[in-house]
Write an enzyme that holds these catalytic residues in place. Structure first.
Site, PDB file in Angstrom:
ATOM      1  N   LYS A   9     -14.720  51.840 -26.489  1.00 53.47           N
ATOM      2  CA  LYS A   9     -14.190  53.300 -26.860  1.00 53.47           C
ATOM      3  C   LYS A   9     -14.279  54.220 -25.553  1.00 53.47           C
ATOM      4  CE  LYS A   9     -17.219  52.805 -31.109  1.00 53.47           C
ATOM      5  NZ  LYS A   9     -18.180  53.400 -32.048  1.00 53.47           N
ATOM      6  N   TYR A  49     -11.023  54.862 -39.261  1.00 54.08           N
ATOM      7  CA  TYR A  49     -12.481  55.248 -39.599  1.00 54.08           C
ATOM      8  C   TYR A  49     -12.072  55.735 -41.046  1.00 54.08           C
ATOM      9  CZ  TYR A  49     -14.631  54.443 -35.036  1.00 54.08           C
ATOM     10  OH  TYR A  49     -15.314  53.856 -34.094  1.00 54.08           O
ATOM     11  N   ARG A  85     -21.161  41.443 -33.730  1.00 58.73           N
ATOM     12  CA  ARG A  85     -21.802  42.551 -34.292  1.00 58.73           C
ATOM     13  C   ARG A  85     -23.417  42.491 -33.587  1.00 58.73           C
ATOM     14  NH1 ARG A  85     -19.938  47.363 -37.147  1.00 58.73           N
ATOM     15  NH2 ARG A  85     -21.893  47.248 -38.502  1.00 58.73           N
ATOM     16  N   THR A  91     -26.179  50.752 -34.506  1.00 63.62           N
ATOM     17  CA  THR A  91     -25.155  51.832 -34.293  1.00 63.62           C
ATOM     18  C   THR A  91     -25.692  52.842 -33.337  1.00 63.62           C
ATOM     19  OG1 THR A  91     -24.494  51.428 -36.577  1.00 63.62           O
ATOM     20  CG2 THR A  91     -23.878  53.581 -35.503  1.00 63.62           C
ATOM     21  N   ARG A 102     -25.245  47.797 -26.750  1.00 62.12           N
ATOM     22  CA  ARG A 102     -25.728  49.153 -27.076  1.00 62.12           C
ATOM     23  C   ARG A 102     -27.224  49.608 -26.725  1.00 62.12           C
ATOM     24  NH1 ARG A 102     -22.882  49.471 -33.071  1.00 62.12           N
ATOM     25  NH2 ARG A 102     -20.918  50.035 -32.552  1.00 62.12           N
ATOM     26  N   ASN A 112     -21.442  54.839 -28.457  1.00 59.68           N
ATOM     27  CA  ASN A 112     -22.186  53.334 -28.376  1.00 59.68           C
ATOM     28  C   ASN A 112     -21.366  52.315 -27.814  1.00 59.68           C
ATOM     29  OD1 ASN A 112     -20.479  53.390 -30.484  1.00 59.68           O
ATOM     30  ND2 ASN A 112     -22.240  53.399 -32.218  1.00 59.68           N
ATOM     31  N   HIS A 115     -16.516  49.261 -30.478  1.00 59.32           N
ATOM     32  CA  HIS A 115     -16.432  49.047 -32.081  1.00 59.32           C
ATOM     33  C   HIS A 115     -16.475  47.476 -32.104  1.00 59.32           C
ATOM     34  CE1 HIS A 115     -15.171  48.969 -36.261  1.00 59.32           C
ATOM     35  NE2 HIS A 115     -14.162  48.254 -35.912  1.00 59.32           N
ATOM     36  N   GLU A 126      -8.207  45.872 -39.527  1.00 59.89           N
ATOM     37  CA  GLU A 126      -8.077  46.539 -38.083  1.00 59.89           C
ATOM     38  C   GLU A 126      -7.338  46.009 -36.873  1.00 59.89           C
ATOM     39  OE1 GLU A 126     -12.332  46.591 -37.353  1.00 59.89           O
ATOM     40  OE2 GLU A 126     -12.695  48.082 -38.758  1.00 59.89           O
TER      41      GLU A 126
HETATM   42  O1  CDP Z   1     -19.911  51.222 -35.628  1.00 61.39           O
HETATM   43  P1  CDP Z   1     -20.815  51.161 -36.753  1.00 61.39           P
HETATM   44  O2  CDP Z   1     -20.357  50.075 -37.625  1.00 61.39           O
HETATM   45  O3  CDP Z   1     -22.120  50.562 -36.050  1.00 61.39           O
HETATM   46  O4  CDP Z   1     -21.350  52.315 -37.415  1.00 61.39           O
HETATM   47  P2  CDP Z   1     -20.617  53.183 -38.308  1.00 61.39           P
HETATM   48  O5  CDP Z   1     -22.007  53.615 -39.328  1.00 61.39           O
HETATM   49  O6  CDP Z   1     -19.898  52.290 -39.321  1.00 61.39           O
HETATM   50  O7  CDP Z   1     -19.945  54.531 -37.642  1.00 61.39           O
HETATM   51  C1  CDP Z   1     -18.892  54.412 -37.084  1.00 61.39           C
HETATM   52  C2  CDP Z   1     -18.884  55.003 -35.760  1.00 61.39           C
HETATM   53  O8  CDP Z   1     -19.106  56.318 -35.947  1.00 61.39           O
HETATM   54  C3  CDP Z   1     -20.057  54.749 -35.006  1.00 61.39           C
HETATM   55  O9  CDP Z   1     -20.076  53.542 -34.272  1.00 61.39           O
HETATM   56  C4  CDP Z   1     -20.155  55.978 -34.273  1.00 61.39           C
HETATM   57  O10 CDP Z   1     -19.646  55.882 -32.891  1.00 61.39           O
HETATM   58  C5  CDP Z   1     -19.859  56.989 -34.983  1.00 61.39           C
HETATM   59  N1  CDP Z   1     -20.914  57.895 -35.646  1.00 61.39           N
HETATM   60  C6  CDP Z   1     -21.067  59.218 -35.607  1.00 61.39           C
HETATM   61  O11 CDP Z   1     -20.390  59.874 -34.604  1.00 61.39           O
HETATM   62  N2  CDP Z   1     -22.095  60.046 -36.104  1.00 61.39           N
HETATM   63  C7  CDP Z   1     -22.953  59.257 -36.819  1.00 61.39           C
HETATM   64  N3  CDP Z   1     -23.904  60.200 -37.585  1.00 61.39           N
HETATM   65  C8  CDP Z   1     -22.520  58.080 -37.168  1.00 61.39           C
HETATM   66  C9  CDP Z   1     -21.832  57.212 -36.489  1.00 61.39           C
HETATM   67 MG    MG Z   2     -19.181  50.673 -39.304  1.00 57.85          MG
END
Ligand code: CDP
Ligand code: MG
Length: 153
Positions: A9, A49, A85, A91, A102, A112, A115, A126
């Site tokens: 990112k 997303y 992962r 996250t 992370r 973080n 991705h 993706e």
């Molecule tokens: O990336 P991951 O699958 O671990 O997390 P996700 O719940 O699918 O969320 C996607 C991405 O959105 C995260 O990796 C964060 O960068 C962002 N995010 C955010 O900006 N604010 C949140 N409350 C949760 C996630």
């Molecule tokens: Mg996710």
């Protein structure tokens, strides 16, 4: 063999951590089969997303992910999706276990660093969003015979 999509990112590029974190995946034994640097557009962000577009925090995520160049890549290995992962960690960097990417480098829920696809369907979707089929290059590293036993497929 499984392929997974990862994205370094904008925070990762800005903090000059791409090389160090990519090296973790190489050290683990994953093959890099594609790499590309690009700037994510708002349209691509909404596709990537899609599951989060309706969330209250999506606009700030879009601002972040489109805010600077990223590096997209595809990694290949046994159980690559889960392995990556697990290496990324939770996250929110504040909750991610030490030893994970992370956990070691992030103190943020949003910033973080990397991705990783969360399942086979997401990985396919993706990879297709960021790469043409001919941009994925398969090869067998000669060191494979020293990375795992012949019957570990
Ligand atoms: O990336 P991951 O699958 O671990 O997390 P996700 O719940 O699918 O969320 C996607 C991405 O959105 C995260 O990796 C964060 O960068 C962002 N995010 C955010 O900006 N604010 C949140 N409350 C949760 C996630
Ligand atoms: Mg996710």
């Amino acid at each position: 063999m499984q392929r997974t999509f990862i994205l370094f990112k904008p925070d990762c590029v800005q903090r000059r951590l791409v090389g160090r974190i990519l090296a973790r995946f190489e050290d683990k034994g994953l093959n890099v089969v594609a790499v590309k640097m690009l700037r994510i557009t708002p349209e691509l962000s909404k596709q990537h997303y899609a599951e989060h577009v309706q969330k209250a925090w999506y606009p700030t995520l879009e601002g972040f992910i489109t805010g600077g160049p990223v590096v997209a890549a595809v990694l290949e290995g046994l159980e690559a999706i889960r392995v990556v992962r697990d290496m990324l960690g939770a996250t929110n960097g504040l909750n991610a276990a030490p030893g994970t990417v992370r956990g070691d480098y992030s103190s943020s829920r949003q910033m973080n660093l990397v991705h990783g696809s969360d399942g086979p369907e997401a990985a396919q979707r993706e990879m297709a969003l960021y790469f043409k089929p001919e941009e994925l290059l398969a090869y067998e590293p000669t060191i494979t015979k020293w990375m795992r036993a012949a019957d570990e497929q």
